[in-house]
Design an enzyme around this catalytic site. Sequence first.
Site, PDB file in Angstrom:
ATOM      1  CG  ASP A  94       0.586  15.439   6.734  1.00  0.00           C
ATOM      2  OD1 ASP A  94       1.620  16.095   6.855  1.00  0.00           O
ATOM      3  OD2 ASP A  94       0.417  14.330   7.257  1.00  0.00           O
ATOM      4  CG  ASP A 268      -2.922   9.830   3.174  1.00  0.00           C
ATOM      5  OD1 ASP A 268      -2.048   9.612   4.038  1.00  0.00           O
ATOM      6  OD2 ASP A 268      -3.986  10.445   3.440  1.00  0.00           O
ATOM      7  CB  CYS A 306       0.039  -9.573  -8.328  1.00  0.00           C
ATOM      8  SG  CYS A 306       0.919  -8.017  -8.102  1.00  0.00           S
ATOM      9  CB  CYS A 308       3.937  -6.129  -8.471  1.00  0.00           C
ATOM     10  SG  CYS A 308       4.360  -7.416  -7.269  1.00  0.00           S
ATOM     11  CB  CYS A 311       3.815 -11.139  -8.318  1.00  0.00           C
ATOM     12  SG  CYS A 311       3.028 -10.884  -6.697  1.00  0.00           S
ATOM     13  CG  HIS A 337       2.536  -7.757  -3.533  1.00  0.00           C
ATOM     14  ND1 HIS A 337       2.040  -8.298  -4.697  1.00  0.00           N
ATOM     15  CD2 HIS A 337       1.563  -7.913  -2.591  1.00  0.00           C
ATOM     16  CE1 HIS A 337       0.829  -8.774  -4.477  1.00  0.00           C
ATOM     17  NE2 HIS A 337       0.514  -8.550  -3.203  1.00  0.00           N
TER      18      HIS A 337
END
Length: 378
Positions: A94, A268, A306, A308, A311, A337
């Site tokens: 940015d 974002d 989930c 991930c 998890c 996560h």
Amino acid sequence: MSAIRYELIKTCAQTGARLGRVHTPHGSFDTPTFMPVGTQATVKGVSPEELKALDAKIILSNTYHLFLRPGHELVREAGGLHKFMNWDRPILTDSGGFQVFSLSERRKITEEGVTFRSHLNGDKLFLSPEVATAVQNALGSDIMMAFDECPPYPAEYDYVKQSTERTSRWAERCLKAHARPHDQGLFAIVQGGMFKDLRKMSAQDLTSLDFPGYAMGGLSVGEPKPLMYEMLEETVPYLPTGKPRYLMGVGSPDCLVEGSMRGIDMFDCVLPTRIARNGTAMTSQGRLVVKNAKYVSDFGPLDPECSCYACRHYSRAYIRHLIRADEMFGLRLTTIHNLHFLVNLMEQVREAIREDRLRDFRDEFFDKYGMAANESGF
């Protein structure tokens, strides 16, 4: 040829949402997508390898913070931001405008640029369209943003009008100062506050300059969400269909879905990593504050749906213990996560667009997440 190219793959028959692909010098990514924020050349708590493991395709870094430290010339000396932080996928930077304008008491705006005081040590510094562009050229990001003024909410019409007109003039100066159009795409930022005519004016002014992409700035700054959605609906029709559309600073699951429905391609936000550091997890059933006492002996994963790393391997009880014991690994697990949750959510959004069922997906997701579907009237 532009460094950035957008490929429209499909439009959802239910909503008009877009499935697309953005091509950059460091690879391509499918849209709509969520970009994890690596403010100071790192996404807090996770390594580039972990980001790749959760399938993040593009990340964001911040010009203001890297301008202050370690300095853009050091990053240039290191071979650019990709080499400096060991990330070989796309990076968006940015312009630093939002951070400078959020300093309020520490800055002074003129037509030339903004004089401000560093939040680190109080040093007097200056950013202008030319300086912000030069800094991002040194950083070497794939996508860089034009320097803009982000008006606060609420703000008077006359102030927002003057600010929006200045943003357009600054955008033109950024284009002229851009030294690397062959390998860095410069996006303009549409402003206009919460005023429909100013949003239209800004979009028309900026699209006449033919940037390779356009961002929606000045939203998610404290206004009610239905008002943000209204501004999107008023502005998106004035943006080119053949270029990426980026909604800045938005990262809550509901806004990602609603923004996608309104034709946004890129998002974002620091939200997933920030709330993770407070022990809060995003799950398919809504937010879960894992440090709460009710999870002291809960040996299930943060989210049973989930896949991930956190998890698959660790329980709520264990993560709660780590956070209560001030062990940083606990906060790393909630961070991994949350980022996985949003990256995976956007994959589901893309699949729903592909199958012409994004509105149905939105309603089902909101119902499960514990939110009121369709409250914005879409």
